[in-house]
Motif scaffolding. Structure first.
Motif, mmCIF file in Angstrom:
data_model
loop_
_atom_site.group_PDB
_atom_site.id
_atom_site.type_symbol
_atom_site.label_atom_id
_atom_site.label_comp_id
_atom_site.label_asym_id
_atom_site.label_seq_id
_atom_site.Cartn_x
_atom_site.Cartn_y
_atom_site.Cartn_z
ATOM 1 N N GLU A 45 -26.360 22.611 19.263
ATOM 2 C CA GLU A 45 -25.687 22.366 17.985
ATOM 3 C C GLU A 45 -26.233 23.303 16.924
ATOM 4 O OE1 GLU A 45 -24.924 18.506 16.775
ATOM 5 O OE2 GLU A 45 -24.568 17.743 18.800
ATOM 6 N N VAL A 46 -25.359 23.906 16.168
ATOM 7 C CA VAL A 46 -25.779 24.874 15.156
ATOM 8 C C VAL A 46 -25.491 24.350 13.743
ATOM 9 C CG1 VAL A 46 -25.622 27.260 14.383
ATOM 10 C CG2 VAL A 46 -25.277 26.731 16.808
ATOM 11 N N HIS A 47 -24.240 23.998 13.496
ATOM 12 C CA HIS A 47 -23.799 23.497 12.184
ATOM 13 C C HIS A 47 -24.309 24.335 11.019
ATOM 14 C CE1 HIS A 47 -21.897 20.013 13.893
ATOM 15 N NE2 HIS A 47 -22.974 19.803 14.622
ATOM 16 N N GLU A 48 -24.048 25.604 11.098
ATOM 17 C CA GLU A 48 -24.505 26.460 10.011
ATOM 18 C C GLU A 48 -23.346 27.259 9.435
ATOM 19 O OE1 GLU A 48 -27.505 30.088 9.271
ATOM 20 O OE2 GLU A 48 -28.171 28.662 10.799
ATOM 21 N N ASN A 49 -23.312 27.331 8.114
ATOM 22 C CA ASN A 49 -22.303 28.122 7.438
ATOM 23 C C ASN A 49 -22.517 29.592 7.794
ATOM 24 O OD1 ASN A 49 -20.884 29.655 5.529
ATOM 25 N ND2 ASN A 49 -21.026 28.001 4.031
ATOM 26 N N VAL A 50 -21.428 30.262 8.141
ATOM 27 C CA VAL A 50 -21.531 31.660 8.559
ATOM 28 C C VAL A 50 -22.055 32.543 7.413
ATOM 29 C CG1 VAL A 50 -20.166 33.654 9.311
ATOM 30 C CG2 VAL A 50 -19.790 31.422 10.344
ATOM 31 N N PHE A 51 -21.766 32.152 6.181
ATOM 32 C CA PHE A 51 -22.204 32.955 5.035
ATOM 33 C C PHE A 51 -23.645 32.648 4.622
ATOM 34 C CE2 PHE A 51 -17.572 32.705 4.525
ATOM 35 C CZ PHE A 51 -17.296 34.056 4.632
ATOM 36 N N ASN A 52 -24.229 31.662 5.286
ATOM 37 C CA ASN A 52 -25.553 31.214 4.876
ATOM 38 C C ASN A 52 -26.615 32.312 4.882
ATOM 39 O OD1 ASN A 52 -26.835 29.020 3.838
ATOM 40 N ND2 ASN A 52 -27.778 28.475 5.787
ATOM 41 N N SER A 53 -26.646 33.108 5.965
ATOM 42 C CA SER A 53 -27.695 34.130 6.064
ATOM 43 C C SER A 53 -27.533 35.154 4.950
ATOM 44 C CB SER A 53 -27.684 34.787 7.435
ATOM 45 O OG SER A 53 -26.430 35.370 7.692
ATOM 46 N N ILE B 168 -19.344 44.860 0.640
ATOM 47 C CA ILE B 168 -20.770 45.154 0.851
ATOM 48 C C ILE B 168 -21.502 43.817 0.738
ATOM 49 C CG2 ILE B 168 -21.042 45.843 -1.588
ATOM 50 C CD1 ILE B 168 -23.275 47.778 -0.536
ATOM 51 N N ASP B 169 -22.449 43.572 1.621
ATOM 52 C CA ASP B 169 -23.164 42.294 1.566
ATOM 53 C C ASP B 169 -24.594 42.507 1.067
ATOM 54 O OD1 ASP B 169 -24.624 43.291 3.694
ATOM 55 O OD2 ASP B 169 -23.650 42.043 5.197
ATOM 56 N N ALA B 170 -25.358 41.449 1.023
ATOM 57 C CA ALA B 170 -26.694 41.516 0.424
ATOM 58 C C ALA B 170 -27.636 42.422 1.223
ATOM 59 C CB ALA B 170 -27.278 40.111 0.326
ATOM 60 N N GLU B 171 -27.481 42.405 2.542
ATOM 61 C CA GLU B 171 -28.367 43.212 3.377
ATOM 62 C C GLU B 171 -28.124 44.703 3.141
ATOM 63 O OE1 GLU B 171 -29.013 43.742 8.021
ATOM 64 O OE2 GLU B 171 -28.704 41.654 7.432
ATOM 65 N N MET B 172 -26.829 45.089 3.090
ATOM 66 C CA MET B 172 -26.485 46.486 2.820
ATOM 67 C C MET B 172 -26.963 46.883 1.426
ATOM 68 S SD MET B 172 -22.580 46.915 4.214
ATOM 69 C CE MET B 172 -21.859 45.344 4.565
ATOM 70 N N THR B 173 -26.793 45.993 0.456
ATOM 71 C CA THR B 173 -27.207 46.285 -0.917
ATOM 72 C C THR B 173 -28.720 46.481 -0.963
ATOM 73 O OG1 THR B 173 -25.417 44.877 -1.690
ATOM 74 C CG2 THR B 173 -27.061 45.496 -3.319
ATOM 75 N N VAL C 173 -16.568 38.993 9.046
ATOM 76 C CA VAL C 173 -17.198 37.707 9.360
ATOM 77 C C VAL C 173 -17.521 37.583 10.845
ATOM 78 C CG1 VAL C 173 -16.423 36.338 7.407
ATOM 79 C CG2 VAL C 173 -14.982 36.492 9.404
ATOM 80 N N THR C 174 -16.757 38.289 11.676
ATOM 81 C CA THR C 174 -17.051 38.251 13.107
ATOM 82 C C THR C 174 -18.468 38.770 13.370
ATOM 83 O OG1 THR C 174 -14.734 38.558 13.644
ATOM 84 C CG2 THR C 174 -16.296 39.043 15.392
ATOM 85 N N PHE C 175 -18.848 39.831 12.660
ATOM 86 C CA PHE C 175 -20.200 40.379 12.834
ATOM 87 C C PHE C 175 -21.263 39.350 12.422
ATOM 88 C CE2 PHE C 175 -18.062 44.624 12.661
ATOM 89 C CZ PHE C 175 -18.430 45.011 13.932
ATOM 90 N N TYR C 176 -20.953 38.576 11.382
ATOM 91 C CA TYR C 176 -21.876 37.513 10.980
ATOM 92 C C TYR C 176 -22.016 36.460 12.074
ATOM 93 C CZ TYR C 176 -22.713 38.913 6.234
ATOM 94 O OH TYR C 176 -23.153 39.593 5.153
ATOM 95 N N VAL C 177 -20.876 36.109 12.683
ATOM 96 C CA VAL C 177 -20.918 35.100 13.747
ATOM 97 C C VAL C 177 -21.760 35.622 14.910
ATOM 98 C CG1 VAL C 177 -19.552 33.739 15.380
ATOM 99 C CG2 VAL C 177 -18.667 34.136 13.080
ATOM 100 N N VAL C 178 -21.534 36.876 15.294
ATOM 101 C CA VAL C 178 -22.285 37.465 16.406
ATOM 102 C C VAL C 178 -23.791 37.436 16.089
ATOM 103 C CG1 VAL C 178 -22.740 39.585 17.723
ATOM 104 C CG2 VAL C 178 -20.381 38.942 17.196
ATOM 105 N N LYS C 179 -24.114 37.832 14.859
ATOM 106 C CA LYS C 179 -25.516 37.891 14.457
ATOM 107 C C LYS C 179 -26.178 36.504 14.503
ATOM 108 C CE LYS C 179 -27.605 39.318 10.262
ATOM 109 N NZ LYS C 179 -27.322 39.866 8.929
ATOM 110 N N ASP C 180 -25.484 35.513 13.954
ATOM 111 C CA ASP C 180 -26.030 34.150 13.940
ATOM 112 C C ASP C 180 -26.154 33.580 15.355
ATOM 113 O OD1 ASP C 180 -26.249 34.236 11.257
ATOM 114 O OD2 ASP C 180 -24.711 32.744 10.806
ATOM 115 N N VAL C 181 -25.127 33.826 16.162
ATOM 116 C CA VAL C 181 -25.127 33.305 17.525
ATOM 117 C C VAL C 181 -26.289 33.919 18.321
ATOM 118 C CG1 VAL C 181 -23.852 33.439 19.709
ATOM 119 C CG2 VAL C 181 -22.689 32.668 17.644
ATOM 120 N N LYS C 182 -26.497 35.218 18.123
ATOM 121 C CA LYS C 182 -27.609 35.905 18.793
ATOM 122 C C LYS C 182 -28.944 35.261 18.423
ATOM 123 C CE LYS C 182 -28.526 40.405 18.779
ATOM 124 N NZ LYS C 182 -28.485 41.752 18.171
ATOM 125 N N LYS C 183 -29.078 34.966 17.145
ATOM 126 C CA LYS C 183 -30.319 34.375 16.637
ATOM 127 C C LYS C 183 -30.554 32.998 17.277
ATOM 128 C CE LYS C 183 -31.317 32.372 12.607
ATOM 129 N NZ LYS C 183 -30.719 32.041 11.331
#
Lengths: 121, 218
Positions: free
Chosen positions: B8-16, B98-103, A6-16
């Protein structure tokens, strides 16, 4: 949980977000994490402190964590109660017919940038 | 004092990941390809059960298997040897899931245009894969009898996200204190909509019912 993943997800989102806002370097990131999301804060911070160095935009960013309270709802007596204190069984009517209302969050709340120009004034 | 600019971001980390998964699901559906994400603990007999299932279905459908593993190519090779269908080994670089991007990348490399069914054999792990939507149309997991009937209580999220729970190795029931009714009620309490099918890949018991469940999804 799987703090490194999940840390990688945070980094990716923050970068964006930084790119969208034309920010080159950020100074802190604040996450909102639900009490029962299963994330271990210390481990997440360790992972962050390792992963942030891989990107210029995040390399000096501190990670702050705000905890969100977990609340469960009882379908039988319609009561709400603190999940951490009572778990799945309603403390009022002892029913197991309950579900989590909130407390499972894993959100990026905000990112912060110190304004260099105003530092001296 | 330093002035701070707050974005302000307020975004779920799993959203992408969820967005990427939804896109992949649509893309596969348009191609007429049905993807099943198969999860379990290590050693549940996932590769063996899957191979038996594929052998029942392979004359009716064009099937491919993508195997996620940290290091070796053992699983993909084993499935290919046992079934003769096309198999791809995905090395995910040591991650726990494995996540959606890797798949999505793996699907591209594998090439699925000539397939009806793709089985994605996820990493053997009952925690992390449950958090990440892969873009599969259905999730199934395998719980083997030696693991115990209390597994659903210990890994609730995994059992909540599955459309189908296969209880495997039922030929070993007499050697373990596995209460089938208790296992079923533990699963259904977490996930009332779950289908549950007990099987033995060794004796073949339940395998036809499992094949029937897959056919009904297509």
């Amino acid at each position: 949980m799987h703090e490194l993943g999940v840390t990688f997800y945070v980094v990716k989102d923050v970068k964006k977000v930084a790119k969208e806002n034309k920010v080159d370097k950020i100074d802190f990131v604040t996450l909102e994490i639900g009490e029962v999301s299963g994330v271990i804060h210390d481990q997440l911070i360790d992972c962050w402190n390792w992963a942030r160095k891989k990107e210029t935009v995040t390399e000096s960013a501190e990670l702050n964590i705000e905890t969100l309270e977990a609340i469960t709802f009882c379908e039988d007596c319609q009561a709400e109660y603190r999940t951490v204190d009572y778990g799945k069984i309603c403390p009022y009517c002892k029913s197991e017919n309950t579900y989590l209302l909130r407390g499972n969050e894993f959100n990026i709340k905000e990112i912060g940038v110190y304004d260099e120009d105003d530092e001296e004034s | 004092m330093k002035k701070v600019k707050i974005i302000e971001v307020h975004e779920n980390v799993f959203n992408s990941n969820n967005v990427a998964a939804e896109e992949l699901r649509h893309e596969l559906k348009d191609k007429g390809v049905y993807m099943l994400n198969v999860m379990s603990s290590p050693g549940s007999g996932k590769t063996t059960a899957l191979s038996k299932l594929i052998n029942i279905l392979k004359d009716e459908y064009r099937i491919g298997v993508m195997d996620v593993d940290i290091e070796t190519s053992l699983d993909a090779q084993k499935v290919a040897d046992l079934t003769g269908v096309r198999a791809l080994q995905i090395h995910n670089g040591g991650l726990c899931h494995i996540d959606a991007e890797m798949t999505s990348k793996a699907i591209e490399e594998f090439g699925v245009d000539d397939l009806d069914i793709v089985f994605l054999e996820n990493i053997g792990n009952l925690v992390c894969p449950a958090e990440f939507d892969t873009g599969a149309h259905r999730n199934m997991m395998i719980l083997s009898v030696p693991e115990g009937d209390d597994k659903p209580l210990k890994y609730p999220l995994m059992f909540s996200v599955c459309d189908l729970v296969i209880i495997s190795k039922i030929d070993t029931m007499e050697f373990f204190d596995f209460d089938m009714d208790k296992a079923k009620s533990n699963i259904l309490r977490l996930n009332p909509k779950a289908s549950i099918i007990p099987v033995s890949a060794k004796t073949g018991e339940g395998m036809e019912e499992l094949a029937k469940w897959i056919r009904a999804q297509l």
